[in-house]
Design an enzyme around this catalytic site. Structure first.
Site, PDB file in Angstrom:
ATOM      1  CG  LEU A 137      -1.989  -1.081   1.290  1.00 25.87           C
ATOM      2  CD1 LEU A 137      -2.681  -1.042   2.642  1.00 25.87           C
ATOM      3  CD2 LEU A 137      -2.998  -0.900   0.169  1.00 25.87           C
ATOM      4  N   GLY A 138       2.016   1.184   0.602  1.00 32.89           N
ATOM      5  CA  GLY A 138       2.896   2.349   0.663  1.00 32.89           C
ATOM      6  C   GLY A 138       4.196   2.020   1.365  1.00 32.89           C
ATOM      7  N   GLY A 181       7.558   3.871   3.516  1.00 28.32           N
ATOM      8  CA  GLY A 181       8.005   5.056   4.237  1.00 28.32           C
ATOM      9  C   GLY A 181       9.385   4.837   4.815  1.00 28.32           C
ATOM     10  N   GLY A 182       9.878   5.850   5.518  1.00 29.03           N
ATOM     11  CA  GLY A 182      11.202   5.741   6.101  1.00 29.03           C
ATOM     12  C   GLY A 182      11.280   4.653   7.159  1.00 29.03           C
ATOM     13  CB  VAL A 238       1.573  -0.088   4.959  1.00 32.75           C
ATOM     14  CG1 VAL A 238       0.174  -0.537   5.367  1.00 32.75           C
ATOM     15  CG2 VAL A 238       2.169   0.784   6.048  1.00 32.75           C
ATOM     16  CE  LYS A 249       4.598   1.647  11.111  1.00 36.80           C
ATOM     17  NZ  LYS A 249       4.334   2.674  12.130  1.00 36.80           N
ATOM     18  CG  ASP A 262       3.390  12.903  16.164  1.00 40.54           C
ATOM     19  OD1 ASP A 262       3.541  14.110  15.849  1.00 40.54           O
ATOM     20  OD2 ASP A 262       3.934  11.984  15.557  1.00 40.54           O
TER      21      ASP A 262
END
Length: 690
Positions: free
Chosen positions: A406-407, A409-410, A414, A428, A525
C-alpha cells in the site's frame, strides 16, 4: 525432492570442537596499540593492514589515532554495531560569549565513510537556556533547561532539565551545527555536544569534565563501506548482509556488514577470524548446544549465559549398517528406505527446532517480554491484544507479495491483506529492528488495544515472532489527510463541508481520549499525516507510538520533547511538560491547515512566516486572514462563517495553554447560532467536540 545429508553436519560439529586463538587483524599485522585498545580489521595499523586510507590507525606513544579524521584519538570499535568511538575535543564559545545566541559547528564528515551515529549518541546541553541541533538549516532536535540562579549542573551525569538536558538525534548525519540561546543576562556559558551513550551511562565520562580547557568527549561514529564491497566474512561462521541507514532527507546509505553466527567470537570481517565459543566446543560427544551470548564492545570478550548441551549428534547416532546375511536385494532396498526416512525425519526435526528457537528469539527481541510485563502490571490488558502467527500473516499477504504493498516510508512498508475470517487489514512491517524504539512500538499496541472509537484506527493485533515486528490494523482505503490536502491525490477536491466534518471527527476522537477512557490518553503527535480517511472520507486518528496514559489526578507529563515541528506546542517545547492543551494546540494547526490548504512548515514563506501557525496568527492580527484561505474554502463559505472557525483556531493556538479550550463538549458550546453550510446547519459546538 531435496534429501537431507547427515555427513556435512557431522563435519561441522567435528570442526567446531577445535579451539584456536582469536584473530582480529590481518596476517602479519598488530591488533593492539598500547595495552587496552584492540584494533580489528577493517581498521589497521598502517596502510597494508587496513581496508583503505580512511581506516588507517597511527600508533603514537601507545595511543592509537585515526589519521584521516584530523588524528582523533581512537578509543574502540564495536564490530556488531559497526561503530567506532573517538575522542573529540571540546568545542565552545565560552571565551567570547554572546548574550542571546551562539553557534557551534561540528566536525565535517562529508567525503568520509563515517556518520554521526543516531542510536549510540546522546545530545547533551549543560547550561542555562536552550540548545537546538540543526543540519543544513533544518532543526533536528533540541532541549531546554531551567536553572536556579543561572548555575550549571553540579551533579554528575544527571540531565533531566535542571541546568542540564539530553535527547536523541533522529537520523544519521554528516555534519551539524548547534545554536545556543538564552544563556543568561551576561551571555552565560553553555556547552552542547554529542556523547557516546555507553560512556555517559557507565560514568566513564563526566559532565563536569567538559568545563576543563582540555576536555575530550567520547563520540560514536558509524563506519560504512561502499555498497558494492565484496567482504570475506568468516567461512561458515558469519553472514554477509546489506544495511540501510536513514539520512533523514528521504535518502538512504547502504553499507555491507558481516554478522557473526551465534556461538562464535572473533572478527567476522576476516576469512579466518572467527572461532567457536569454548563452552559449545566442550560438549561431550560433539553434542549441539543452546546458549545466550553477551559480547564486549569489540567482540573480543563474549560471555555465555544460560548454556546447555543438546542431544548427541555423533556419527554413531545417524544409524548403523544393515545386518549381514539378508538377501542382498532386500537389504539394499530396506537400507535405502531407512536412510531416506531417517534423513528426512532429521531434516524436519532440525528445521522445526531452528524455526521454533528463531521465533522465540524474535519474540523476545521484538518486545514480547515487555508486552507481558505490561499485562502483568495491568491485568485488564490480558486478552485484549491478539498475537498473530507469522504463518497467518504470510498467508494473508501472499508471502508479502510486492503487489500487496500500500505504501513505503522511512520506517517500513504497509501491506494489504485478508485474514481467514475475510477481514481486510493493513499490516505494517518495519524495515529494521531498532531496539531503542521497541518501547514506543509496544506502547502503541497497548494503547490501541484499549481504544474503541469510530474515529480512531482499530488495532486487531500484532506479530512478534518474525524478524521485524508487525502491526495489524483495520484497512483505511483513502490514505492520509496530508496527501489529500497537499498532494491532490486522485484530483478529488475537499469541500468546506468535508473539512469541517473531518475537524469535528478528529476533535471527537481527542475528546474521547482525554475524557471518556478509563485512563486519560494524551496523543502527543496530532498532525494531518496521522489522520486517515476511510471510504466515506471519515477521519481516523492513527499512530499512537508516542502517546501516554495519565492518571486522572495528573495535569501534565514531564518528558523529553517529542513531536513534529510545525505542530509542536511552544509551551511544551520550553517546559518539557505536556498537557491535554498541547494536543489542543496541534489540533489548532490541523484546523488552520484545513482552512488554508498550506503545509505547517513551508520553504516558500520566509522568516517567522515559515511556520503556518505564526503566519496565520499574524494574518488574524492584521485583519487580512481571508487572503490566506484556500480558494475552495472562500468559494463555499461566507466571511462570517469562516471567521468563526478562524477565531476557534486562534483560541487553540494561544501561546498560554490555560487560555486554550479543552476538547470536552460542555466547555465548547460557545457559538449557539447555526452556521449554514452546503449540507445543512452546523453548530460550532460540534467542531469543538474533537
Amino acid at each position: 525432492m531435496k534429501l537431507f545429508h547427515p555427513y556435512p553436519y557431522l563435519l561441522i560439529f567435528l570442526s567446531i570442537t577445535s579451539v584456536s586463538v582469536s584473530k582480529f587483524a590481518k596476517t602479519g599485522c598488530n591488533d593492539t596499540c598500547g595495552n587496552n585498545v584492540t584494533i580489528p580489521y577493517p581498521f589497521g595499523i598502517g596502510a597494508d593492514c587496513s581496508a583503505n586510507e580512511w581506516y588507517i590507525i597511527e600508533c603514537k606513544s601507545s595511543t592509537p589515532y585515526l589519521s584521516a579524521l584530523n588524528h582523533l584519538e581512537f578509543l574502540g570499535v564495536d564490530l556488531n554495531n559497526q561503530t567506532v568511538i573517538v575522542s573529540t575535543p571540546r568545542i565552545s564559545d565560552c571565551q567570547n560569549p554572546v548574550q542571546n545566541m551562539s553557534q557551534i559547528m561540528s566536525i565535517d564528515l562529508h567525503g568520509s565513510p563515517f556518520l554521526f551515529c543516531s542510536y549510540n549518541n546522546r545530545f547533551l546541553f549543560n547550561g542555562c537556556g536552550n540548545a537546538v541541533m540543526m543540519e543544513n538549516g533544518s532543526v533536528l532536535t533540541g532541549c531546554s533547561t531551567s536553572c536556579l540562579n543561572e548555575t550549571v549542573s553540579e551533579r554528575n551525569n544527571e540531565c533531566f532539565g535542571i541546568s542540564c538536558c539530553q535527547t536523541t538525534i533522529p537520523h544519521f548525519i554528516k555534519s551539524y551545527s548547534i545554536k545556543l540561546t538564552g544563556l543568561g543576562r551576561d551571555g552565560g556559558c553553555g556547552y552542547a555536544f554529542l556523547v557516546d551513550v555507553d560512556s555517559y551511562l557507565k560514568g566513564s565520562f563526566s559532565i563536569q569534565s567538559v568545563a576543563a580547557n582540555d576536555a575530550l568527549i567520547p563520540m560514536s561514529l558509524m563506519w560504512t563501506l561502499p555498497h558494492n564491497t565484496t567482504l570475506n566474512c568468516c567461512q561458515g561462521a558469519a553472514d554477509h548482509m546489506n544495511v540501510e541507514l536513514d539520512m533523514g532527507n528521504n535518502t538512504f546509505v547502504q553499507t555491507p556488514r558481516c554478522s557473526r553466527h551465534m556461538g562464535y567470537k572473533g572478527n567476522p570481517y576476516l576469512f579466518d577470524g572467527c572461532e567457536v565459543i569454548e563452552d559449545c566446543a566442550s560438549c561431550p560427544g560433539h553434542a549441539s548446544c543452546d546458549y545466550d551470548i553477551i559480547y564486549g564492545g569489540d567482540g573480543s570478550n563474549p560471555k555465555v549465559i544460560n548454556f546447555s548441551c543438546g542431544p548427541n549428534l555423533s556419527a554413531t547416532s545417524f544409524g548403523s549398517k544393515s545386518s549381514t546375511g539378508v538377501i542382498l536385494g532386500v537389504s539394499i532396498t530396506v537400507g535405502v528406505l531407512f536412510l531416506v526416512a531417517t534423513s528426512y525425519a532429521l531434516y524436519k526435526w532440525f528445521k522445526k527446532t531452528k524455526e521454533r528457537r528463531q521465533r522465540k528469539r524474535f519474540f523476545k527481541r521484538n518486545g514480547g517480554l515487555l508486552l507481558k510485563q505490561q499485562e502483568e502490571a495491568d491485568p485488564s490488558l490480558v486478552g485484549k491484544t491478539i498475537l498473530f502467527t507469522s504463518h497467518e500473516l504470510e498467508k494473508a499477504t501472499d508471502n508479502f507479495n510486492e503487489n500487496r504493498i500500500l505504501g513505503r516510508g522511512g520506517q517500513g512498508t504497509v501491506y494489504k491483506g485478508m485474514l481467514v475470517d475475510g477481514r481486510i487489514v493493513a499490516i505494517k512491517k518495519s524495515k529494521v529492528v531498532d531496539e531503542s524504539q521497541l518501547q514506543q512500538f509496544i506502547n502503541e499496541v497497548v494503547i490501541l488495544s484499549q481504544v474503541n472509537h469510530r474515529n480512531v484506527v482499530k488495532l486487531f493485533g500484532c506479530c512478534l515472532e518474525t524478524d521485524v515486528p508487525l502491526l495489524v490494523s483495520e484497512f483505511i482505503p483513502n490514505g492520509t489527510l496530508y496527501d489529500r490536502l497537499h498532494k491532490g491525490i486522485d484530483g478529488f477536491p475537499i469541500s468546506l463541508n468535508m473539512r469541517l466534518q473531518i475537524a469535528t471527527e478528529v476533535s471527537g476522537a481527542l475528546a474521547y481520549l482525554h475524557s471518556a477512557t478509563s485512563i486519560p490518553i494524551y496523543h502527543r503527535d496530532i498532525k494531518t499525516t496521522n489522520i486517515l480517511l476511510d471510504e466515506k472520507y471519515r477521519a481516523k486518528v492513527s499512530d499512537f507510538g508516542t502517546s501516554r496514559f495519565v492518571s486522572v489526578e495528573q495535569t501534565h507529563l514531564t518528558t523529553l520533547v517529542k513531536g513534529t515541528f510545525g505542530y509542536l506546542d511552544p509551551e511544551y517545547f520550553q517546559s518539557s511538560q505536556f498537557t491535554e492543551k498541547s494536543d489542543v494546540y496541534s489540533f489548532g494547526v490541523v484546523l488552520v491547515e484545513l482552512l488554508t490548504g498550506e503545509s505547517p512548515i513551508s520553504q516558500n514563506r520566509f522568516g517567522e512566516h515559515r511556520s503556518l501557525a505564526t503566519h496565520f496568527m499574524l494574518a488574524m492580527e492584521e485583519e487580512r486572514v481571508m487572503s490566506i484561505f484556500d480558494a475552495t474554502v472562500i468559494k463555499e463559505g461566507t466571511r462570517d462563517e469562516l471567521l468563526v472557525v478562524a477565531n476557534l483556531a486562534m483560541r487553540c493556538l494561544n501561546l498560554n495553554g490555560r487560555y486554550r479550550p479543552t476538547m470536552k463538549l460542555y466547555e465548547c458550546r460557545t457559538f449557539p447560532q447555526p452556521i449554514k453550510l452546503i449540507s445543512g446547519p452546523w453548530y460550532m459546538g460540534r467542531i469543538y467536540r474533537l
